[in-house]
Design an enzyme around this catalytic site. Structure first.
Site, PDB file in Angstrom:
ATOM      1  N   LYS A  35       1.829   5.115 -21.080  1.00  0.00           N
ATOM      2  CA  LYS A  35       1.645   6.494 -20.613  1.00  0.00           C
ATOM      3  C   LYS A  35       2.644   6.776 -19.476  1.00  0.00           C
ATOM      4  CE  LYS A  35      -1.892   4.952 -17.418  1.00  0.00           C
ATOM      5  NZ  LYS A  35      -3.236   4.392 -17.366  1.00  0.00           N
ATOM      6  N   ARG A 127     -15.022   7.899 -14.040  1.00  0.00           N
ATOM      7  CA  ARG A 127     -13.885   8.776 -14.293  1.00  0.00           C
ATOM      8  C   ARG A 127     -14.115   9.353 -15.698  1.00  0.00           C
ATOM      9  NH1 ARG A 127      -7.758   6.490 -13.743  1.00  0.00           N
ATOM     10  NH2 ARG A 127      -8.404   5.445 -15.663  1.00  0.00           N
ATOM     11  N   TYR A 249      19.317  11.908   9.728  1.00  0.00           N
ATOM     12  CA  TYR A 249      18.621  13.120  10.180  1.00  0.00           C
ATOM     13  C   TYR A 249      17.569  12.791  11.214  1.00  0.00           C
ATOM     14  CZ  TYR A 249      20.350  15.860   6.153  1.00  0.00           C
ATOM     15  OH  TYR A 249      21.105  16.528   5.244  1.00  0.00           O
ATOM     16  N   MET A 297      18.730  12.935   0.550  1.00  0.00           N
ATOM     17  CA  MET A 297      18.603  13.280  -0.875  1.00  0.00           C
ATOM     18  C   MET A 297      19.331  12.299  -1.785  1.00  0.00           C
ATOM     19  SD  MET A 297      19.202  16.912  -2.780  1.00  0.00           S
ATOM     20  CE  MET A 297      18.087  17.774  -1.689  1.00  0.00           C
TER      21      MET A 297
HETATM   22  C1  LIG Z   1      -3.298   2.950 -17.298  1.00  0.00           C
HETATM   23  C2  LIG Z   1      -4.403   2.286 -18.034  1.00  0.00           C
HETATM   24  C3  LIG Z   1      -4.360   0.917 -18.333  1.00  0.00           C
HETATM   25  C4  LIG Z   1      -3.287  -0.024 -17.820  1.00  0.00           C
HETATM   26  O1  LIG Z   1      -3.579  -0.402 -16.511  1.00  0.00           O
HETATM   27  P1  LIG Z   1      -2.618  -1.432 -15.723  1.00  0.00           P
HETATM   28  O2  LIG Z   1      -3.308  -1.612 -14.425  1.00  0.00           O
HETATM   29  O3  LIG Z   1      -1.306  -0.743 -15.574  1.00  0.00           O
HETATM   30  O4  LIG Z   1      -2.540  -2.649 -16.544  1.00  0.00           O
HETATM   31  C5  LIG Z   1      -5.368   0.405 -19.128  1.00  0.00           C
HETATM   32  N1  LIG Z   1      -6.373   1.187 -19.578  1.00  0.00           N
HETATM   33  C6  LIG Z   1      -6.453   2.500 -19.287  1.00  0.00           C
HETATM   34  C7  LIG Z   1      -7.578   3.299 -19.811  1.00  0.00           C
HETATM   35  C8  LIG Z   1      -5.487   3.087 -18.501  1.00  0.00           C
HETATM   36  O5  LIG Z   1      -5.570   4.382 -18.201  1.00  0.00           O
END
Ligand SMILES: *Cc1c(COP(=O)(O)O)cnc(C)c1O
Length: 354
Positions: A35, A127, A249, A297
């Site tokens: 993701k 969640r 800066y 930047m």
């Molecule tokens: C992002 C995610 C993972 C992976 O977690 P990591 O800590 O990056 O290994 C696994 N399961 C779900 C549901 C996630 O959202």
């Protein structure tokens, strides 16, 4: 030379990290989590590097369709399910799998009888997912002849080794599913490494595939992981600055003595965190030194007292091989996930396959 800021993607490192996942979880199936555009590494780049996983986990239909359009044939799982009903056409058309975490999604999939589903159970993170007592009813709603129903939960604190909440979540997951057939999946990277009893039928590694430790007190290499992303650049100016003069800066750093200072072609527009200011580690000619002041930047300043012979053109590593991103994240008061996701191919990307 053209502007030297680069993000190098190391496909071999990703494959080596997958081997480590498999060593820790022998026989379990692997859903590689890609993701957020592969945690900033590029979802297609990751998928091509990981051709021997069983599934990919993504957060949006757009990512899933990009994977299918690129010829990826493994299972692709929408980790948050569809956000609206019209996604169903693409889910079916592209042979995707989906998490179901609320009643609205369960209603949608009750009217569809092929899509393989992963029922998400909220065992304590609060969640996404169904409360354990809702699970039998949801299973009844979604059961169809020939449809795979699997079960998933997610740990809130598996990155704290030994945390009792993981034991409690796992016990609730197990008892909720005691009378239900179907494969189980609960372990993210920290659970893969720290909680072997949680491995179930499928594991869901994310961060460790990118070569990064999920624990606050260790770094990837100490766990046998190799960084998938290395940020490099070069010195584009070297100067001697007098005691009491400030650099950059807003007087971000005042020289305590006359000292050599280098300017690096890399800044927050390239994805470096502005909050990793004075004291953040950085490598010049492979020598560890510190950032001084805040990144601007597209440039930042480094302390060259540890590398007095450094010259314009000399190589700089901002994170990756030789300097774990975990350390830069700590200096920026954040976590490595955040720094990696923000990259999203901002610096020019170079792929390395051997
Ligand atoms: C992002 C995610 C993972 C992976 O977690 P990591 O800590 O990056 O290994 C696994 N399961 C779900 C549901 C996630 O959202």
């Amino acid at each position: 030379m053209t502007r030297p800021a680069r993000a190098t993607f190391d496909a071999q490192a990703v494959r080596s990290n997958l081997r480590l996942v498999k060593q820790h979880t022998a026989g379990r199936r692997v859903m590689a989590i890609v993701k957020a555009d592969g945690y900033g590494h590029g979802v297609l780049r990751m998928a091509h590097a990981l051709n021997d996983v069983d599934a990919f986990g993504v957060a949006s239909i757009e990512e899933a369709v990009r994977l299918r359009d690129a010829g990826i044939t493994q299972s692709i799982v929408l980790l948050e399910g569809p956000f609206e009903a019209r996604e169903l056409t693409d889910i079916v058309g592209h042979r995707l799998e989906s998490v179901v975490h609320n009643r609205e999604q369960a209603r949608l999939f009750a009217a569809n009888d092929t899509t393989p589903l992963w029922i998400k159970i909220d065992t304590g993170m609060h969640r996404l997912g169904f409360a354990p007592e809702q699970v039998p009813e949801i299973v009844a709603t979604l059961t169809r002849p020939g449809r795979a129903l699997r079960f998933m939960t997610h740990f809130a604190s598996a990155h704290f080794i030994g945390d009792v909440s993981v034991t409690n979540q796992l016990a609730l997951f197990t008892s909720t599913l005691a009378d239900l057939p179907g494969e189980r999946c609960s372990a993210n990277s920290s659970a893969i490494l720290g909680w072997p009893q949680s491995h179930g039928d499928w594991v869901r590694p994310g961060l460790m595939l990118y070569g990064v430790s999920p624990f606050a007190n260790s770094v990837g290499p100490s766990l046998g992981l190799r960084p998938a992303m290395t940020l490099t650049s070069a010195l584009i100016a070297v100067k001697r600055v007098a005691a009491g003069e400030s650099v950059g800066y807003g007087k971000g750093f005042v020289c305590p003595q006359a000292m050599p200072v280098g300017i690096v072609a890399f800044g927050y527009a390239d994805g470096y965190p502005r909050h990793a200011a004075t004291g953040a580690p950085i490598l010049v000619n492979s020598v560890r030194t510190q950032v001084i002041g805040e990144a601007s930047m597209d440039m930042m300043a480094v302390d060259l007292r540890a590398v007095p012979e450094a010259r314009v053109g000399d190589p700089v590593i901002l994170w990756g091989e030789g300097l774990p991103v975990e350390e830069v994240a700590r200096a920026a008061a954040t976590i490595p996930y955040d720094l990696l996701c923000r990259m999203r191919m901002r610096a020019r990307i170079v792929e390395r396959h051997a």
